[in-house]
Design a protein around this motif. Structure first.
Motif, PDB file in Angstrom:
ATOM      1  N   ALA A 180      -7.947   1.332   7.493  1.00 30.72           N
ATOM      2  CA  ALA A 180      -7.408   2.427   6.469  1.00 30.72           C
ATOM      3  C   ALA A 180      -8.206   3.557   6.456  1.00 30.72           C
ATOM      4  O   ALA A 180      -9.389   3.648   6.549  1.00 30.72           O
TER       5      ALA A 180
ATOM      6  N   PHE B   1      -7.431  -2.598  -1.340  1.00 30.10           N
ATOM      7  CA  PHE B   1      -6.945  -1.597  -0.718  1.00 30.10           C
ATOM      8  C   PHE B   1      -6.385  -0.484  -2.223  1.00 30.10           C
ATOM      9  O   PHE B   1      -6.654   0.402  -2.512  1.00 30.10           O
TER      10      PHE B   1
ATOM     11  N   LEU C 212      -4.782   7.273  -0.403  1.00 30.72           N
ATOM     12  CA  LEU C 212      -4.448   6.557   0.922  1.00 30.72           C
ATOM     13  C   LEU C 212      -3.885   7.251   1.721  1.00 30.72           C
ATOM     14  O   LEU C 212      -2.597   7.509   1.544  1.00 30.72           O
TER      15      LEU C 212
ATOM     16  N   PRO D 287       0.886  -1.226   0.033  1.00 31.93           N
ATOM     17  CA  PRO D 287       0.053  -0.135   0.170  1.00 31.93           C
ATOM     18  C   PRO D 287       0.719   1.088   0.137  1.00 31.93           C
ATOM     19  O   PRO D 287       1.838   1.436   0.805  1.00 31.93           O
TER      20      PRO D 287
ATOM     21  N   THR E 244      -2.573   3.372   6.928  1.00 33.14           N
ATOM     22  CA  THR E 244      -3.121   2.036   7.160  1.00 33.14           C
ATOM     23  C   THR E 244      -2.376   1.569   8.464  1.00 33.14           C
ATOM     24  O   THR E 244      -1.465   1.776   8.772  1.00 33.14           O
TER      25      THR E 244
ATOM     26  N   TYR F 175      -9.146   6.889   3.968  1.00 34.38           N
ATOM     27  CA  TYR F 175      -8.908   7.461   2.505  1.00 34.38           C
ATOM     28  C   TYR F 175      -9.182   8.823   2.766  1.00 34.38           C
ATOM     29  O   TYR F 175     -10.090   9.082   3.296  1.00 34.38           O
TER      30      TYR F 175
END
Length: 392
Positions: free
Chosen positions: A334, A286, A295, A254, A298, A336
């Motif tokens: 996570a 993801f 992103l 990620p 995480t 966003y």
């Protein structure tokens, strides 16, 4: 009249001194615990030596790169195999380690590039100038360094000391066995603190480091045909065969943008511990959301019942189900950011979950924040819980 026990009994043979494994450390052991034995004739009886008793022999030269000048050194998969590695006294050279290791120290290097696979312990740069590095590690440290570009995945807080002009970026690297090497090094792909730098020796007038996502690693780590090969068995085909890449599209880990990637609208997704929620599935989820949104971070979490109640506070059926799911094992969260973040996250997750096996229909596999208010609440609690553990 003397008792029978005091009478001297004849010995069948002269007993030679015998030593136990405890005796070697200064303590006498029982006679049953022997490392040297003698036959009835007083001669030494050879002790059996098994293969697992023999110390493993290492060619230490395979775990050291030093004194390179305008050269290329390469170690492919299986060549380091979790051992300690040392790099020192190199100039204008490139070192590529496509394997997992225990710890790495880099000393006295100038204008070099380092491409390093997952490090289960620490990587420590000392007295290095003008270098660039792409690395995943458990701990990152520098001392007496200057003018460095660090493309980093670090599961703890990176530390710099007596260092200046340190530029940190999120790691964007991939090669064939990278995800497997993460597992061997016992690193989580979901914990990355690349932008949370601690400076032991801050400057009163200017900051010694910067964090940014705008630098492209492709140009920095481009390999030129005229690069010289290092002494020994360096094979440039190792890089080609491993499909080493620094592009965003090829990156399986990620791409976390950190605090700088957070905008006005954010959304949270939490994936609970379940046999259907494998690491591969979570990475795929993801990746799909990251094609539309940024992103930010995480994190891995382990919750008890009290912590789960702090996150999922009401008594609705959904919250109760999430509280129960949150205490079954390690989960991944996570954050966003982007326009319509809540709407997009819920849409992507709804579509993805509809394609899961039928047996998942009655399971609580994930949570997505339904609105901005819930997003802010969940983020505040998660950050508080995580920071309290991280500061310990």
């Amino acid at each position: 009249m003397e008792s029978e026990s005091s009478e001297e009994k004849p010995a069948k043979y002269a007993r030679a001194p015998r030593y136990s494994k405890h005796a070697r450390s200064g303590n006498r052991g029982d006679s049953d615990d022997l490392s040297i034995n003698y036959k009835g004739d007083g001669k030494e009886e050879p002790q059996k030596v098994y293969s697992w008793d023999k110390p493993r022999e290492f060619d230490t030269s395979q775990y050291i790169v030093k004194d390179l000048k305008e050269e290329l050194a390469i170690r492919g998969g299986g060549s380091i195999d979790g051992q300690q590695f040392i790099i020192q006294d190199c100039e204008s050279s490139t070192v590529v380690l496509l394997d997992f290791s225990d710890t790495i120290t880099v000393d006295n290097c100038t204008d070099c590039r380092f491409v390093i696979g997952p490090v289960g312990g620490s990587i420590f740069f000392r007295n290095c100038q003008g270098c660039s590095c792409s690395v995943a590690c458990q701990q990152f440290r520098t001392r007496d360094c200057d003018e460095m570009n660090i493309f980093l995945h670090c599961t703890t807080q990176p530390v710099i000391e007596s260092s200046r002009n340190m530029r940190f970026h999120p790691m964007r690297m991939n090669y064939t066995d990278l995800v497997e090497d993460y597992k061997k090094a016992n690193l989580s792909v979901f914990d990355n603190h690349w932008d949370n730098i601690h400076d032991f020796t801050p400057d009163d007038y200017c900051r010694n480091y910067s964090t940014t996502t705008s630098i492209d690693p492709v140009e920095i780590f481009k390999f030129h045909e005229n690069e010289m090969l290092a002494k020994g068995s360096a094979d440039p085909n190792t890089i080609t065969n491993a499909h080493l890449s620094f592009t965003d599209d090829d990156c399986l880990i990620p791409l976390v943008n950190g605090e700088g990637g957070r905008g006005e609208e954010t959304a949270v997704v939490i994936l609970f511990h379940h046999q259907l929620m494998t690491e591969e599935v979570i990475l795929d989820i993801f990746h799909r959301i990251s094609q539309v949104l940024t992103l930010v971070m995480t994190r891995h979490f382990d919750f008890g019942s009290d912590e789960a109640c702090r996150v999922f506070i009401d008594d609705s059926p959904q919250s109760i189900a999430c509280r129960n799911a949150a205490t079954t094992g390690r989960m991944v969260g996570a954050e966003y950011s982007g326009d319509d973040a809540v709407k997009i996250v819920n849409s992507v997750m709804g579509e993805y979950m509809s394609g899961m096996p039928p047996e998942s229909m009655n399971e609580t596999l994930c949570y997505t924040s339904p609105n901005d208010e819930d997003t802010n609440h969940v983020l505040n609690v998660l950050n508080t819980l995580h920071n309290s553990r991280f500061d310990c």
